[in-house]
Motif scaffolding. Structure first.
Motif, short mmCIF file in Angstrom:
data_model
loop_
_atom_site.label_atom_id
_atom_site.label_comp_id
_atom_site.label_asym_id
_atom_site.label_seq_id
_atom_site.Cartn_x
_atom_site.Cartn_y
_atom_site.Cartn_z
N VAL A 231 -77.91 37.16 14.91
CA VAL A 231 -78.45 36.28 14.40
C VAL A 231 -80.43 36.92 15.15
O VAL A 231 -80.92 36.14 14.57
CB VAL A 231 -78.86 34.88 14.89
CG1 VAL A 231 -80.21 33.76 15.45
CG2 VAL A 231 -77.56 33.48 13.99
N LEU B 186 -81.41 39.53 12.82
CA LEU B 186 -81.45 38.96 12.02
C LEU B 186 -83.25 38.22 11.43
O LEU B 186 -83.78 38.36 10.74
CB LEU B 186 -80.48 38.18 11.04
CG LEU B 186 -79.27 38.81 10.56
CD1 LEU B 186 -78.06 37.78 10.28
CD2 LEU B 186 -79.66 40.08 9.15
N LYS B 187 -82.97 37.50 12.82
CA LYS B 187 -84.49 36.34 12.54
C LYS B 187 -85.52 37.29 13.00
O LYS B 187 -86.37 37.45 12.46
CB LYS B 187 -83.97 35.38 13.55
CG LYS B 187 -85.43 34.35 13.42
CD LYS B 187 -85.02 33.59 11.65
CE LYS B 187 -86.29 32.33 11.52
NZ LYS B 187 -86.51 32.46 10.30
N ASP C 75 -83.67 36.11 5.59
CA ASP C 75 -84.20 34.28 6.07
C ASP C 75 -82.83 33.97 6.13
O ASP C 75 -82.35 32.80 6.25
CB ASP C 75 -85.33 34.00 5.74
CG ASP C 75 -85.83 33.15 6.78
OD1 ASP C 75 -85.97 33.38 7.97
OD2 ASP C 75 -86.09 31.76 6.26
N CYS D 268 -79.39 34.73 7.94
CA CYS D 268 -79.82 34.47 8.94
C CYS D 268 -79.42 32.63 9.07
O CYS D 268 -79.16 31.89 10.10
CB CYS D 268 -81.17 34.38 9.78
SG CYS D 268 -81.14 34.21 11.17
#
Length: 433
Positions: free
Chosen positions: A289, A292-293, A324, A327
């Protein structure tokens, strides 16, 4: 957790190095070298009343792509800038659907500002003029090149701004962008929120854990983020350019989004409810996370900073949306799966425990299910409100509501009498945090 800290520190360093260079907003200065795109969107600006658009080009050069031995010279009257009202954009798209080979400069209802035929003779090859916009509304400033197989090189500077009734004061802030007063109101709201959170934490110190400290840090970072946003928007409004606030704005936006999703994953995993530490699979999910973020935020900032005149602008938009969405899906699937597993375990233990403890556990795990559904609604709402960029008020309203609900559900809360042991010591103290 040390690995996660190193990942976050690396992202912050990359972010700072990438965006410390000065940039501009509604005063745009850009160098275009050997560009072959037939259309470039330079600016979107909403006029609240009478305003102006100023375009200056210099060091212009036009060349042909050498694909055949028999090439004609590009026609300078087929290259230029034009202004299009947003109300006519649908009609504009329809014209191209009817005739894909149509040159944008030949459409009757657009406002052609100038073509390269109006350039001063070489070696200057330049042009500089302002145009009055008399009708309020959103306008799009385009560059069009209708010469196939031609390359354009130029230095461009554009200014779009509103003026007051006397025409003496310039307002470079588009009417569609958030006003500094919006961020001032958000600062007051989150400041009150932080004061209430500090009061609740001090009142219930027995149940205050490190997860609650992280939640308080999120509020502080959000406050600083809005302070930087307000200063940045004020600079845009007065000068049309930025003076360093956007760098800190980008950094704190990055930190805020990363910490926000980190908290969702940790709360969804039950770190502040029944688990003393995150397990291996949960640490892996949290790392994914964060990566990805972090990638999505860097891509989003690249979109804002580079502008639509960047040849990779459309690819960046698609990349941001894809990353996005992935995520958000990872966050929801993880939160919902943990909540379901926790609820199932609570029901299985119902017969093996006393009635009061079983009821309290069931309520706690049911709260995790409710939180998972709340995360789903938030993801759907924020995805719908985040594009276009002008929807800051809607997006931040949704953020504030979600913050309030999440902080209310997982606040440090000390019950009275017998329930105190079940609520605080029976669950929160088992976290070991």
């Amino acid at each position: 957790m040390r690995i996660l800290g190193k990942i976050l520190a690396t992202f912050l360093i990359l972010l700072f190095l990438r965006f410390t260079a000065p940039s501009t907003a509604d005063i745009i200065s850009v160098k275009i070298r050997s560009h072959n795109r037939d259309m470039i969107l330079f600016s979107e600006f909403e006029y609240s009343h009478t305003g102006y658009v100023s375009v200056a080009v210099s060091s212009v050069g036009i060349s042909s792509i050498p694909v055949t031995s028999n090439l004609s010279q590009p026609d300078p009257s087929r290259i230029g800038f034009f202004l299009l009202s947003d109300e006519l954009s649908a009609r504009y798209d329809h014209e191209f659907e009817q005739n894909p080979d149509l040159c944008a400069l030949d459409i009757k209802f657009i406002s052609v500002l100038f073509t390269f035929r109006d350039l001063s003779p070489p070696p200057q090859s330049s042009f500089n003029k302002s145009y009055n916009v008399t009708y309020p509304g959103k306008y799009l400033l385009y560059f069009a090149n209708c010469n196939d197989l031609s390359l354009v090189t130029m230095d461009v500077r554009t200014e779009l701004y509103n003026t007051d009734e006397d025409g003496t004061t310039k307002d470079y802030l588009s009417a569609g962008l958030p006003h500094p007063s919006l961020f001032f109101r958000l600062i007051l709201m989150y400041l009150c929120f932080l004061v209430v959170w500090i009061y609740i934490s001090l009142k219930n110190q027995q149940c205050f854990k490190r997860i609650h400290l992280l939640m308080g840090v999120l509020l502080v970072i959000t406050l600083v983020y809005f302070l930087c946003a307000m200063a940045d928007q004020h600079d845009l409004q007065v000068t049309g350019s930025r003076h360093g606030w956007h760098t800190w704005f980008n950094i704190f936006q990055f930190m805020r989004n990363l910490l926000f999703f980190t908290l969702i994953v940790m709360i969804g995993a039950g770190w502040c409810i029944w688990k003393p530490f995150l397990q291996g699979c949960e640490i892996f999910t949290l790392t994914i996370v964060i990566l990805l973020k972090g990638w999505a935020n860097l891509t989003f900032i690249s979109i804002v900073e580079s502008g639509p005149y960047n040849k990779d602008w459309l690819d960046l938009i698609d990349k941001f949306r894809f990353i996005d969405v992935i995520c958000c899906l990872v966050v929801f699937i993880h939160t919902f799966s943990v909540a379901l597993a926790a609820a199932s375990a609570a029901f299985k233990e119902e017969e093996a425990t006393d009635k009061d403890t079983s009821m309290s556990m069931s309520m706690s795990f049911t709260r995790q299910i409710v939180f998972a559904m709340l995360v789903l609604f938030y993801i759907v709402y924020s995805s719908a409100a985040n594009i276009p960029l002008e929807s800051t008020a809607r997006l931040e309203t949704g953020n504030y509501v979600f913050y309030v609900l999440m902080f209310c559900m997982y606040r440090p809360f000390l019950l009275e009498d017998n329930d105190e042991d079940l609520n605080c010591k029976g669950f929160l103290d088992h976290t070991g945090v």
